[in-house]
Design a protein around this motif. Structure first.
Motif, PDB file in Angstrom:
ATOM      1  N   ASN A 258      -6.161   9.925  -1.582  1.00 57.69           N
ATOM      2  CA  ASN A 258      -7.356   9.373  -2.209  1.00 57.69           C
ATOM      3  C   ASN A 258      -8.561   9.458  -1.266  1.00 57.69           C
ATOM      4  OD1 ASN A 258      -8.863   8.015  -4.230  1.00 57.69           O
ATOM      5  ND2 ASN A 258      -8.455   6.046  -3.265  1.00 57.69           N
TER       6      ASN A 258
ATOM      7  N   LYS B 267     -10.382   2.166  -2.052  1.00 56.84           N
ATOM      8  CA  LYS B 267      -9.691   3.371  -1.573  1.00 56.84           C
ATOM      9  C   LYS B 267      -8.188   3.209  -1.405  1.00 56.84           C
ATOM     10  CE  LYS B 267     -13.046   6.225  -1.179  1.00 56.84           C
ATOM     11  NZ  LYS B 267     -13.027   7.407  -2.021  1.00 56.84           N
ATOM     12  N   ILE B 268      -7.727   1.980  -1.254  1.00 51.36           N
ATOM     13  CA  ILE B 268      -6.296   1.745  -1.038  1.00 51.36           C
ATOM     14  C   ILE B 268      -5.558   1.817  -2.374  1.00 51.36           C
ATOM     15  CG2 ILE B 268      -4.569   0.048  -0.336  1.00 51.36           C
ATOM     16  CD1 ILE B 268      -6.490  -0.805   1.867  1.00 51.36           C
ATOM     17  N   ILE B 269      -4.484   2.581  -2.404  1.00 53.74           N
ATOM     18  CA  ILE B 269      -3.655   2.733  -3.593  1.00 53.74           C
ATOM     19  C   ILE B 269      -2.354   1.967  -3.365  1.00 53.74           C
ATOM     20  CG2 ILE B 269      -2.481   4.353  -5.135  1.00 53.74           C
ATOM     21  CD1 ILE B 269      -5.509   4.786  -5.116  1.00 53.74           C
ATOM     22  N   ASP B 270      -2.034   1.080  -4.285  1.00 52.71           N
ATOM     23  CA  ASP B 270      -0.764   0.328  -4.193  1.00 52.71           C
ATOM     24  C   ASP B 270       0.376   1.068  -4.836  1.00 52.71           C
ATOM     25  OD1 ASP B 270      -1.680  -1.894  -2.734  1.00 52.71           O
ATOM     26  OD2 ASP B 270      -2.607  -2.678  -4.548  1.00 52.71           O
TER      27      ASP B 270
ATOM     28  N   THR C 163      -2.819   6.719  -0.682  1.00 52.04           N
ATOM     29  CA  THR C 163      -4.069   6.261  -0.077  1.00 52.04           C
ATOM     30  C   THR C 163      -4.694   7.387   0.737  1.00 52.04           C
ATOM     31  OG1 THR C 163      -3.363   3.951  -0.054  1.00 52.04           O
ATOM     32  CG2 THR C 163      -5.096   4.577   1.502  1.00 52.04           C
TER      33      THR C 163
ATOM     34  N   MET D 164       0.839  -1.178   0.000  1.00 51.40           N
ATOM     35  CA  MET D 164       0.000   0.000   0.000  1.00 51.40           C
ATOM     36  C   MET D 164       0.885   1.244   0.000  1.00 51.40           C
ATOM     37  SD  MET D 164      -2.650   1.417   2.960  1.00 51.40           S
ATOM     38  CE  MET D 164      -1.857   0.526   4.222  1.00 51.40           C
TER      39      MET D 164
END
Length: 160
Positions: free
Chosen positions: A9, A157-160, A6, A1
């Protein structure tokens, strides 16, 4: 993550359920809630000109952080749950689901990020940390519609 992305976002779309400047809560090791006024927190190597995201990243090296992704309200008798996030949901729950997840008061749901890591747990907190017993509670993972809906919102919602 990617924690910084995140956070950005979530802050970009959290107005439905929380003030973007009061987004994150500090959670102690016993899961009790601390402050969510990140812009007023001192120490942790924070400088006055640090952005919200920079401040939160510095704090997260020493503290557990809860990031809410929405709010949930349970309605007894009809066994429903309203979920407010970037999209709203109205779920009819089985009696077992309702018994497992319901609360008498509105709760925020989201992720608890363990200090100095990208490890997280899906759970819920009180809406504010003003009560002495306000705390984070991990949600039990099940195959229920309720949990799958919460997990779907979190993953979006989680951005890697």
């Amino acid at each position: 993550m990617n924690l910084s992305k995140t956070i950005k976002n979530i802050r970009a779309s959290c107005n439905n359920y929380i003030d973007p400047n009061l987004l994150a809560f500090i959670i102690d090791d016993d899961n009790y809630m601390g402050t969510n006024n990140i812009l007023e927190v001192e120490g942790y190597g924070i400088n006055d000109d640090d952005s919200y995201e920079e401040r939160l990243l510095k704090i997260s090296k020493s503290e557990n952080i809860f990031l809410p992704f929405g709010m949930m309200t349970f309605m007894p008798i009809i066994n429903e749950c309203d979920i407010f996030s970037t999209q709203d949901y109205n779920l009819k729950l089985s009696q077992e689901e309702f018994d497992l997840y319901h609360d008498k008061e509105e709760k925020l749901f989201g992720i608890l990020i363990k200090k100095d890591s990208n490890e997280y747990a899906i759970g819920k907190t009180d809406v504010c940390s003003c009560s002495i017993d306000a705390s984070f509670e991990k949600l039990e993972k099940t195959d229920s519609e309720f949990y799958k809906t919460i997990e779907k919102i979190v993953k979006e919602k989680i951005i890697d």
